[in-house]
Design a protein around this motif. Structure first.
Motif, PDB file in Angstrom:
ATOM      1  N   ALA A 151       0.831  -1.205   0.000  1.00  0.00           N
ATOM      2  CA  ALA A 151       0.000   0.000   0.000  1.00  0.00           C
ATOM      3  C   ALA A 151       0.865   1.255   0.000  1.00  0.00           C
ATOM      4  CB  ALA A 151      -0.934  -0.005   1.201  1.00  0.00           C
ATOM      5  N   LEU A 152       1.936   1.236   0.786  1.00  0.00           N
ATOM      6  CA  LEU A 152       2.842   2.392   0.824  1.00  0.00           C
ATOM      7  C   LEU A 152       3.501   2.622  -0.535  1.00  0.00           C
ATOM      8  CD1 LEU A 152       4.607   2.033   4.294  1.00  0.00           C
ATOM      9  CD2 LEU A 152       2.927   3.751   3.615  1.00  0.00           C
ATOM     10  N   LYS A 153       3.913   1.523  -1.182  1.00  0.00           N
ATOM     11  CA  LYS A 153       4.518   1.651  -2.514  1.00  0.00           C
ATOM     12  C   LYS A 153       3.491   2.191  -3.509  1.00  0.00           C
ATOM     13  CE  LYS A 153       6.777  -0.841  -6.271  1.00  0.00           C
ATOM     14  NZ  LYS A 153       7.140  -2.141  -6.871  1.00  0.00           N
ATOM     15  N   LEU A 154       2.255   1.698  -3.426  1.00  0.00           N
ATOM     16  CA  LEU A 154       1.205   2.165  -4.335  1.00  0.00           C
ATOM     17  C   LEU A 154       0.995   3.666  -4.195  1.00  0.00           C
ATOM     18  CD1 LEU A 154      -1.170   1.505  -6.317  1.00  0.00           C
ATOM     19  CD2 LEU A 154      -2.607   1.262  -4.271  1.00  0.00           C
ATOM     20  N   ILE A 155       0.910   4.149  -2.970  1.00  0.00           N
ATOM     21  CA  ILE A 155       0.718   5.581  -2.739  1.00  0.00           C
ATOM     22  C   ILE A 155       1.893   6.372  -3.312  1.00  0.00           C
ATOM     23  CG2 ILE A 155       0.629   7.358  -0.932  1.00  0.00           C
ATOM     24  CD1 ILE A 155      -0.961   5.326   0.771  1.00  0.00           C
ATOM     25  N   ARG A 156       3.102   5.918  -3.042  1.00  0.00           N
ATOM     26  CA  ARG A 156       4.296   6.623  -3.514  1.00  0.00           C
ATOM     27  C   ARG A 156       4.350   6.671  -5.038  1.00  0.00           C
ATOM     28  NH1 ARG A 156       8.877   4.700  -5.390  1.00  0.00           N
ATOM     29  NH2 ARG A 156       8.580   2.592  -4.554  1.00  0.00           N
ATOM     30  N   VAL A 157       4.127   5.527  -5.668  1.00  0.00           N
ATOM     31  CA  VAL A 157       4.215   5.458  -7.127  1.00  0.00           C
ATOM     32  C   VAL A 157       3.126   6.305  -7.792  1.00  0.00           C
ATOM     33  CG1 VAL A 157       3.930   3.895  -9.107  1.00  0.00           C
ATOM     34  CG2 VAL A 157       5.412   3.241  -7.193  1.00  0.00           C
ATOM     35  N   THR A 158       1.933   6.306  -7.217  1.00  0.00           N
ATOM     36  CA  THR A 158       0.846   7.097  -7.804  1.00  0.00           C
ATOM     37  C   THR A 158       1.165   8.583  -7.755  1.00  0.00           C
ATOM     38  OG1 THR A 158      -0.729   5.404  -7.075  1.00  0.00           O
ATOM     39  CG2 THR A 158      -1.643   7.512  -7.772  1.00  0.00           C
ATOM     40  N   GLU A 159       1.662   9.045  -6.612  1.00  0.00           N
ATOM     41  CA  GLU A 159       2.015  10.470  -6.510  1.00  0.00           C
ATOM     42  C   GLU A 159       3.178  10.812  -7.436  1.00  0.00           C
ATOM     43  OE1 GLU A 159       2.582  13.964  -3.199  1.00  0.00           O
ATOM     44  OE2 GLU A 159       2.996  11.902  -2.577  1.00  0.00           O
TER      45      GLU A 159
ATOM     46  N   ALA B  10       3.663   9.339 -19.970  1.00  0.00           N
ATOM     47  CA  ALA B  10       4.597   9.469 -18.853  1.00  0.00           C
ATOM     48  C   ALA B  10       4.027   8.805 -17.599  1.00  0.00           C
ATOM     49  CB  ALA B  10       4.900  10.944 -18.586  1.00  0.00           C
ATOM     50  N   ILE B  11       2.726   8.967 -17.382  1.00  0.00           N
ATOM     51  CA  ILE B  11       2.064   8.361 -16.231  1.00  0.00           C
ATOM     52  C   ILE B  11       2.035   6.842 -16.375  1.00  0.00           C
ATOM     53  CG2 ILE B  11      -0.169   8.108 -15.068  1.00  0.00           C
ATOM     54  CD1 ILE B  11      -0.615  11.139 -15.692  1.00  0.00           C
TER      55      ILE B  11
ATOM     56  N   ASN C   6       6.659   0.094 -12.396  1.00  0.00           N
ATOM     57  CA  ASN C   6       6.668  -0.214 -10.969  1.00  0.00           C
ATOM     58  C   ASN C   6       5.707  -1.332 -10.590  1.00  0.00           C
ATOM     59  OD1 ASN C   6       8.446   1.706  -9.185  1.00  0.00           O
ATOM     60  ND2 ASN C   6       7.673   2.948 -10.880  1.00  0.00           N
ATOM     61  N   GLY C   7       5.129  -2.013 -11.602  1.00  0.00           N
ATOM     62  CA  GLY C   7       4.347  -3.211 -11.348  1.00  0.00           C
ATOM     63  C   GLY C   7       2.874  -2.996 -11.055  1.00  0.00           C
ATOM     64  N   PHE C   8       2.372  -1.783 -11.320  1.00  0.00           N
ATOM     65  CA  PHE C   8       0.963  -1.485 -11.072  1.00  0.00           C
ATOM     66  C   PHE C   8       0.239  -1.196 -12.385  1.00  0.00           C
ATOM     67  CE2 PHE C   8       2.879   0.152  -6.946  1.00  0.00           C
ATOM     68  CZ  PHE C   8       2.538  -0.984  -6.232  1.00  0.00           C
ATOM     69  N   ASN C   9      -1.044  -0.924 -12.306  1.00  0.00           N
ATOM     70  CA  ASN C   9      -1.850  -0.608 -13.484  1.00  0.00           C
ATOM     71  C   ASN C   9      -2.594   0.707 -13.309  1.00  0.00           C
ATOM     72  OD1 ASN C   9      -1.610  -2.715 -15.528  1.00  0.00           O
ATOM     73  ND2 ASN C   9      -2.439  -4.097 -13.968  1.00  0.00           N
ATOM     74  N   VAL C  10      -2.842   1.375 -14.443  1.00  0.00           N
ATOM     75  CA  VAL C  10      -3.589   2.626 -14.465  1.00  0.00           C
ATOM     76  C   VAL C  10      -5.044   2.338 -14.821  1.00  0.00           C
ATOM     77  CG1 VAL C  10      -3.870   4.784 -15.739  1.00  0.00           C
ATOM     78  CG2 VAL C  10      -1.610   4.050 -15.064  1.00  0.00           C
ATOM     79  N   ILE C  11      -5.944   2.971 -14.096  1.00  0.00           N
ATOM     80  CA  ILE C  11      -7.374   2.863 -14.402  1.00  0.00           C
ATOM     81  C   ILE C  11      -7.666   3.524 -15.747  1.00  0.00           C
ATOM     82  CG2 ILE C  11      -9.657   3.719 -13.691  1.00  0.00           C
ATOM     83  CD1 ILE C  11      -8.724   1.327 -12.065  1.00  0.00           C
TER      84      ILE C  11
ATOM     85  N   MET D 211      -5.191   7.402 -11.350  1.00  0.00           N
ATOM     86  CA  MET D 211      -5.767   6.445 -10.406  1.00  0.00           C
ATOM     87  C   MET D 211      -5.083   5.124 -10.695  1.00  0.00           C
ATOM     88  SD  MET D 211      -9.496   7.925 -11.154  1.00  0.00           S
ATOM     89  CE  MET D 211      -8.774   8.990 -12.408  1.00  0.00           C
ATOM     90  N   VAL D 212      -4.411   4.574  -9.699  1.00  0.00           N
ATOM     91  CA  VAL D 212      -3.510   3.444  -9.904  1.00  0.00           C
ATOM     92  C   VAL D 212      -3.919   2.297  -8.985  1.00  0.00           C
ATOM     93  CG1 VAL D 212      -1.093   2.708  -9.787  1.00  0.00           C
ATOM     94  CG2 VAL D 212      -1.654   5.015 -10.578  1.00  0.00           C
ATOM     95  N   VAL D 213      -3.832   1.066  -9.511  1.00  0.00           N
ATOM     96  CA  VAL D 213      -4.279  -0.110  -8.755  1.00  0.00           C
ATOM     97  C   VAL D 213      -3.199  -1.180  -8.717  1.00  0.00           C
ATOM     98  CG1 VAL D 213      -6.746   0.244  -9.120  1.00  0.00           C
ATOM     99  CG2 VAL D 213      -5.433  -0.965 -10.859  1.00  0.00           C
ATOM    100  N   THR D 214      -3.280  -2.021  -7.676  1.00  0.00           N
ATOM    101  CA  THR D 214      -2.294  -3.089  -7.517  1.00  0.00           C
ATOM    102  C   THR D 214      -2.568  -4.269  -8.439  1.00  0.00           C
ATOM    103  OG1 THR D 214      -3.594  -4.015  -5.695  1.00  0.00           O
ATOM    104  CG2 THR D 214      -1.815  -2.509  -5.113  1.00  0.00           C
TER     105      THR D 214
END
Length: 250
Positions: A121-129, A151-152, A159-164, A205-208
């Motif tokens: 969760a901490l990584k998700l918040i950091r990467v999204t910002e 760029a987003i 970083n291993g996540f996905n964009v909505i 908006m980024v999801v795990t």
């Protein structure tokens, strides 16, 4: 809908409003804690808006019933504050606030870690910002709109996540949502050329997990279909001859 460019004087007014919105977020950060309901948070936000003499942008917009959006964990956007929704230790809480100031709208969002949250969760918040700021860096005169989008997306996926995909950023000014739509994904070099005076709300908006969404029975709240966590950051940004000007910071 045609793209409406703002004058320097209009951007200056929006900058004043953006500073107020940033101050409201500072107040939110001061009081946000486990054990309060999202309804409690909304009422305090309403109090802060009244103190700063600004109007809520969301309440009544297309029938939305509340003053802010508060989305927790798997909720992506448009979480409706409720006396039944408790903020608990370990949650990540996205707060989305829009205001009207002197006839102009400002829009911003932040995601907060409450208490002891997971490393994911901490990584998700950091990467999204960080992805938001990667997008902002591309908001320059002469660039293409989708340079922001790419760029987003590139940073998020690296970083291993996905964009909505289902929700996007937007132009903003005398209306809360104006042209153009600002996607958080897609190839670079597409869309309109960015011009001085364009003001946009950039909001990854980024999801795990999967970027697929579903809407809850309240008709508003979007959640991840797989229960994955979601984070959301947003700033209102003006395109100027001196580069991107972030309006919604102190």
């Amino acid at each position: 809908m045609a793209i409406e460019l703002k004058t320097k004087d209009e951007i200056a007014i929006m900058r004043e409003g953006g500073r107020i919105l940033s101050k409201i977020f500072n107040e939110i950060e001061r009081i946000l804690k486990s054990g309060m309901t999202t309804y409690d948070l909304a009422r305090r936000a309403e109090e802060f808006m009244n103190n700063y003499n600004v109007k809520p942008a969301f309440k009544g917009y297309r029938g939305y019933p509340e003053i802010i959006c508060v989305s927790i964990n798997e909720e992506i956007v448009h979480g409706i504050p409720s006396t039944k929704k408790l903020i608990e230790d370990g949650d990540i809480v996205s707060v989305d606030i829009g205001i009207e100031y002197k006839g102009f709208f400002l829009d911003s969002a932040k995601t907060y870690a409450i208490g002891d949250v997971s490393p994911l969760a901490l990584k998700l918040i950091r990467v999204t910002e960080e992805a938001l700021w990667r997008g902002i860096e591309k908001a320059k005169v002469g660039a293409r709109l989708s340079d922001i989008s790419w760029a987003i997306q590139e940073y998020v996926e690296k970083n291993g996540f996905n964009v909505i995909r289902d929700f996007v950023g937007h132009g903003i000014g005398r209306r809360l949502h104006e042209s153009p739509n600002v996607l958080n994904y897609g190839p670079p070099g597409m869309g309109p050329v960015l011009q001085e005076g364009l003001v946009i709300a950039i909001e990854p908006m980024v999801v795990t997990g999967s970027y697929e969404v579903k809407i809850l029975n309240n008709g508003w709240t979007a959640v991840t279909v797989d229960g994955g966590l979601s984070a959301h950051f947003e700033h209102t940004v003006a395109i100027t001859e001196n580069g991107p000007q972030v309006l919604t910071i102190d």
